[in-house]
Write a protein that holds these residues in place. Structure first.
Motif, PDB file in Angstrom:
ATOM      1  N   THR A  38      62.610  -0.951  79.516  1.00 49.89           N
ATOM      2  CA  THR A  38      61.819  -0.493  78.372  1.00 49.89           C
ATOM      3  C   THR A  38      62.709   0.152  77.306  1.00 49.89           C
ATOM      4  OG1 THR A  38      61.399   1.551  79.607  1.00 49.89           O
ATOM      5  CG2 THR A  38      59.685  -0.143  79.662  1.00 49.89           C
ATOM      6  N   ASP A  39      64.019   0.001  77.452  1.00 53.75           N
ATOM      7  CA  ASP A  39      64.940   0.594  76.482  1.00 53.75           C
ATOM      8  C   ASP A  39      64.783  -0.122  75.133  1.00 53.75           C
ATOM      9  OD1 ASP A  39      67.622   2.266  76.094  1.00 53.75           O
ATOM     10  OD2 ASP A  39      67.894   0.312  75.151  1.00 53.75           O
ATOM     11  N   PRO A  40      64.561   0.632  74.045  1.00 59.37           N
ATOM     12  CA  PRO A  40      64.288  -0.018  72.755  1.00 59.37           C
ATOM     13  C   PRO A  40      65.459  -0.817  72.195  1.00 59.37           C
ATOM     14  CG  PRO A  40      64.510   2.369  72.491  1.00 59.37           C
ATOM     15  CD  PRO A  40      64.478   2.097  73.953  1.00 59.37           C
ATOM     16  N   ASP A  41      66.690  -0.499  72.614  1.00 57.27           N
ATOM     17  CA  ASP A  41      67.848  -1.255  72.136  1.00 57.27           C
ATOM     18  C   ASP A  41      68.066  -2.526  72.951  1.00 57.27           C
ATOM     19  OD1 ASP A  41      68.480   0.605  70.118  1.00 57.27           O
ATOM     20  OD2 ASP A  41      69.428   1.905  71.601  1.00 57.27           O
ATOM     21  N   ALA A  42      67.936  -2.417  74.272  1.00 56.73           N
ATOM     22  CA  ALA A  42      68.211  -3.560  75.142  1.00 56.73           C
ATOM     23  C   ALA A  42      67.024  -4.515  75.257  1.00 56.73           C
ATOM     24  CB  ALA A  42      68.612  -3.063  76.534  1.00 56.73           C
ATOM     25  N   PHE A  43      65.804  -3.967  75.295  1.00 59.31           N
ATOM     26  CA  PHE A  43      64.596  -4.784  75.469  1.00 59.31           C
ATOM     27  C   PHE A  43      63.520  -4.319  74.477  1.00 59.31           C
ATOM     28  CE2 PHE A  43      66.711  -5.084  79.590  1.00 59.31           C
ATOM     29  CZ  PHE A  43      66.550  -6.424  79.935  1.00 59.31           C
ATOM     30  N   PRO A  44      63.735  -4.537  73.173  1.00 61.54           N
ATOM     31  CA  PRO A  44      62.788  -4.007  72.182  1.00 61.54           C
ATOM     32  C   PRO A  44      61.361  -4.543  72.336  1.00 61.54           C
ATOM     33  CG  PRO A  44      64.398  -5.482  71.155  1.00 61.54           C
ATOM     34  CD  PRO A  44      64.877  -5.214  72.533  1.00 61.54           C
TER      35      PRO A  44
ATOM     36  N   ARG B  26      52.943   0.103  71.969  1.00 63.97           N
ATOM     37  CA  ARG B  26      53.264   0.595  70.631  1.00 63.97           C
ATOM     38  C   ARG B  26      53.340  -0.579  69.654  1.00 63.97           C
ATOM     39  NH1 ARG B  26      58.096   4.621  72.682  1.00 63.97           N
ATOM     40  NH2 ARG B  26      56.736   6.195  73.604  1.00 63.97           N
ATOM     41  N   GLU B  27      53.076  -0.286  68.407  1.00 61.50           N
ATOM     42  CA  GLU B  27      53.082  -1.331  67.388  1.00 61.50           C
ATOM     43  C   GLU B  27      54.475  -1.461  66.781  1.00 61.50           C
ATOM     44  OE1 GLU B  27      50.644  -2.528  63.337  1.00 61.50           O
ATOM     45  OE2 GLU B  27      50.057  -0.752  64.469  1.00 61.50           O
ATOM     46  N   ASP B  28      54.911  -2.697  66.628  1.00 60.72           N
ATOM     47  CA  ASP B  28      56.213  -2.980  66.006  1.00 60.72           C
ATOM     48  C   ASP B  28      56.031  -2.952  64.487  1.00 60.72           C
ATOM     49  OD1 ASP B  28      58.681  -3.898  65.224  1.00 60.72           O
ATOM     50  OD2 ASP B  28      58.323  -5.969  65.858  1.00 60.72           O
ATOM     51  N   THR B  29      55.997  -1.768  63.911  1.00 62.69           N
ATOM     52  CA  THR B  29      55.698  -1.625  62.476  1.00 62.69           C
ATOM     53  C   THR B  29      56.841  -2.112  61.586  1.00 62.69           C
ATOM     54  OG1 THR B  29      56.487   0.656  62.603  1.00 62.69           O
ATOM     55  CG2 THR B  29      54.111   0.309  62.797  1.00 62.69           C
TER      56      THR B  29
END
Length: 205
Positions: free
Chosen positions: A109-115, A124-127
Motif C-alpha cells: 500500500t506504499d504510495p510510491d511503490a504501489f500508488p 482514497r480518490e486519486d485527485t
C-alpha cells in the motif's frame, strides 16, 4: 519528539508480541527472518529479533534517504559498541531462501511503490490523476506474484506479520501453496502509518 515516542512504544509492544510468537516455533526451525520494506518504525522489533532472540535477520528495502541514513547509523553503533548489527540490503528480495518469519507491513500500500493499490486499499480518490488505466490490475498481479513467492519460502510452521490491507494477497498465496493462515483476534497499530498489523501463525493446510 512525540512521533519518536509513539514509534518506540509501538515497536516495543510489537517486539514483545513477536517474541511470544517466535518462541513457539520448533527447535529445528530455520531461525531466520525476512523483513521486507522495514525501516525506522521496525527498528526495535528487528533488533529484538537479532540481538535478544539470536536469529538471523535478512532486511530488504529500497535505496532512499531513510535507508541510507539507517545503515550509516547502524554502522556507527556497531563500530562503537562492537555489537554485530543487521544492515538493510537494497537488492531485490531473494527468491530461493528459507525463513520462518516473514514481515511485510505497509509495503503493498506504499504510495510510491504501489500508488494504484494505495488508493484502492485505503478507498482514497486519486485527485491528481497519478494512476494510469489498467495500473491497478498490473500492480495487483505484481503483488500476487510477489506474495506467492515470499510465502512459498516460509518454513512450516512459520510466522507472517502483515497489515489487514495486505492480508488478502497473502490469503490467496496461502491457498496456492497449501498453507493456512491462522487469523488472530488482536492486532496493533503500526507506529508511523497507523495500519492495523497482525501476527499470523502459518501452518500446513
Amino acid at each position: 519528539g512525540e512521533q519518536r515516542d509513539a514509534i518506540r512504544e509501538a515497536g516495543l509492544f510489537m517486539a514483545a508480541d513477536l517474541q511470544d510468537a517466535l518462541v513457539t516455533l520448533p527447535d529445528d526451525s530455520p531461525g531466520q527472518s525476512l523483513w521486507v520494506g522495514a525501516a525506522v518504525a521496525e527498528l526495535v522489533p528487528i533488533l529484538t529479533d537479532h540481538l535478544v532472540l539470536g536469529r538471523t535477520v535478512r532486511w530488504h528495502n529500497i535505496e532512499c534517504a531513510e535507508t541510507t541514513e539507517l545503515n550509516r547509523a547502524l554502522e556507527v553503533v556497531e563500530r562503537e559498541t562492537g555489537v554485530d548489527l543487521p544492515r538493510i540490503n537494497t537488492q531485490p528480495c531473494p527468491t530461493q531462501n528459507r525463513y520462518d518469519l516473514l514481515w511485510m507491513v505497509s509495503v503493498l500500500t506504499d504510495p510510491d511503490a504501489f500508488p494504484a493499490l494505495h488508493f484502492h486499499c485505503y478507498e482514497r480518490e486519486d485527485t491528481e490523476g497519478i494512476v494510469r488505466p489498467r495500473q491497478l490490475d498490473e500492480e495487483g498481479e505484481r503483488a500476487e506474484e510477489w506474495t506467492r513467492d515470499l510465502l512459498g519460502q516460509l518454513a512450516l510452521p512459520g510466522v507472517l506479520v502483515t497489515t489487514d490491507e495486505e492480508f488478502g494477497f497473502f490469503k490467496a498465496a496461502a491457498v496456492a501453496s497449501s498453507r493456512s493462515l491462522v487469523v488472530p483476534q488482536q492486532g496493533r497499530l503500526s507506529g508511523i502509518v497507523g495500519d492495523l498489523v497482525r501476527i499470523y501463525p502459518v501452518v500446513e493446510s
